[in-house]
Design a protein around this motif. Sequence first.
Motif, PDB file in Angstrom:
ATOM      1  N   ARG A 120       0.612  -8.415   6.371  1.00  0.00           N
ATOM      2  CA  ARG A 120       1.817  -8.676   7.209  1.00  0.00           C
ATOM      3  C   ARG A 120       3.275  -8.825   6.500  1.00  0.00           C
ATOM      4  N   SER A 121       3.245  -8.239   5.336  1.00  0.00           N
ATOM      5  CA  SER A 121       4.516  -8.207   4.912  1.00  0.00           C
ATOM      6  C   SER A 121       5.680  -7.544   5.462  1.00  0.00           C
ATOM      7  N   LEU A 154       0.948  -1.136  -0.023  1.00  0.00           N
ATOM      8  CA  LEU A 154       0.028   0.023  -0.107  1.00  0.00           C
ATOM      9  C   LEU A 154       0.735   1.313   0.073  1.00  0.00           C
TER      10      LEU A 154
HETATM   11  S1  SF4 Z   1       0.254  -5.263   7.001  1.00  0.00           S
HETATM   12 FE1  SF4 Z   1       1.898  -3.887   6.800  1.00  0.00          FE
HETATM   13  S2  SF4 Z   1       2.657  -4.314   4.529  1.00  0.00           S
HETATM   14 FE2  SF4 Z   1       0.658  -5.203   4.971  1.00  0.00          FE
HETATM   15  S3  SF4 Z   1      -0.625  -3.302   4.026  1.00  0.00           S
HETATM   16 FE3  SF4 Z   1      -0.516  -3.369   6.249  1.00  0.00          FE
HETATM   17  S4  SF4 Z   1       1.391  -1.941   6.635  1.00  0.00           S
HETATM   18 FE4  SF4 Z   1       1.415  -2.610   4.593  1.00  0.00          FE
END
Ligand code: SF4
Length: 650
Positions: free
Chosen positions: A335-336, A298
Amino acid sequence: MPIPIVILNPTVGYKVPQILYAFRQRPSEFNLEEIKARLRDIRKYSIERLDLLIQRLKDVLHERYPEVELIHADDAKDVVKVLKRICDQHKKVSINKSNTVEQLRELLIQEGFEIDEAYYREFEGFIPTKGRRSYWQMLRGVTFEAKWRSFVSTPFSWDGERSTEGKEGEVVLLGVSAISAEDGTVFFTEHSRNITRGLSEASHVVLLVGLEKIVRNREDALFQARCTGSFGFEAISSELNLQSVEQDLSIGRRRLGSNTRVYVILIDDGRKAVRERDDFKELLYCIGCRTCNAVCPLSYTHEAYEGPRFWLKRFNEAFKGARGLGETWVCTTCRSCEVHCPLEIRHANHAVNMRKHLVKEGRGPLPPHARFGKSVKENRNPYLEPHEKRFAWLKERLPQRAKMIYFVGCTACYRQHSIAESTVKIFKSLGLNFSILGQEEWCCGSPLIRTGQWDIALEVAKHNVDVINNSGVELVITSCAGCYITLSRDYDEVFNLKIIPKVLHTAELLHPLLEEGKLKFTKELNMVVTYHDPCHLSRSRAAFLPERERPKVYEPPRAVLEAIPRIKFVEMPRNRDEGWCCGAGGGVKAAFAETAVRTALERVKEAEEVKAQALITACPFCVRNLQDATREYDRPIEVLDLTEIITRLL
Ligand code: SF4
Ligand code: SF4
Ligand code: SF4
């Protein structure tokens, strides 16, 4: 004696191939897990003894560097007040790009400050035209250890003669990477050319210290500052250790201006409030390395989203009434960020907890989320469809009772019928004895949990758990990654409600059947395919466990695909833990539809680049969003669910 300032200066140049070559040549003598463990210890010490370290730092600065003006700032407004006093009429300030300073930017502009920002755009060459090929991705395969060995330090000092005169009225505001409470040594991880001009020419140097940046001693500060660069992979060049930094400092290669005044501002701005909250405390472990932003889909596809690293801003928005851009809602919970963060900070959990709080206070959810929340309450599905039509797609008769239940889920029931039909067809062809819950199947609640609408989620969770546990089944199978994570993890973790039967994804059911020879493909498929890992089958599994201990469903769908005669399976560069989220989850598709499709388009392009004719996944919601991308952007690649491609071979 002068306050020691050390700039850890990554010497990345313009020549990418040489840099990559240099990385690969270096021998490896560091262990990443050990480095992470030491970093965690440093951060733990820092947060648990915060008050002590603040006091120690204040004493040291007072005793050793009386010329430094030490200021405490409760919030950003206090910092601006100080800057107004220092700047007098000019209202012009040079800044660096630290997290702490970035969070002041908006206010500074509102208050009429002119901002000058030197930023060495060393990575632009790494991020060509497509956001996908980022610097970080290009460096895949380069050992972390090599990156670790790669700083040169550029110390600042007042030692020796002061030759330059600070330019009267020039003010620099610099967020520090770490500061030692023991001796006040300040560390920046920064391309020195970003800040050296300011440091040597300004008449006022304001060092902004987020409270969490105070660490025990110089050695810890150096370690933390190096990690800031190494995890962001910004560092290349020669080795650096404490001795070399100390040697550099004793030489004092650079000097501040002769009339430079130095200020150290210790800024709280919500940090102590974060520390008081067990559910958010780990956010203070952040070292500001920016790795999370680099891997957050994002951050690339939603312009107004500043990314996970600006967690404090969002915490203040949720809990301290600060005004924000509503960024708390821009996260798919993929969760990346979390798997790449050296401190394994669980941003997705924090986003969800903040949303929950905003909903409780009546400041959320966003209107599209509220619409689907209401629909779940009234219709038991988020699609505003009548509940009695939930199984309108089902043409076959299934047993009333069986040891196995197929939990279909709303997206397959109302939007992607073909996945539901395919799943039933596969199970039947395998001779499996299974039934469905019929009208007793309600939305699993996944979109409600992720958008903070926990009251309604609890209602559906209780219902589904009761129905499943009282049905006497031994196995629950679903073809939806969202349902899977919700039934198998969230009910238990979020609501303390446990589904007694085992919950498996269809891919997990089929894989052993394939190995036992019960699932056989007699037809061929002459096709090149690739696989998209749904985040809820991968990184999201068991989020409460430390990242490395989580079970992830990576191999079963791949094994099934690879077993298809004549099929050619190719991996996309970003797969498994590094998979690129399709962009639909966490309420993003409902609230930011264009962003969701743009994010999916990146995935579609990646599949096209590996010459896949079909992009396969294992989640109806992923399929839907990826198909929307192919439709809206007119891409020829086919998007299919795993069950749909298998059905072609039956
Ligand atoms: S979990 Fe982390 S990487 Fe995934 S969209 Fe949300 S902020 Fe971005
Ligand atoms: S959250 Fe983790 S990855 Fe992101 S800036 Fe902080 S330490 Fe780095
Ligand atoms: S739809 Fe799939 S890839 Fe997209 S957010 Fe959900 S699980 Fe992740």
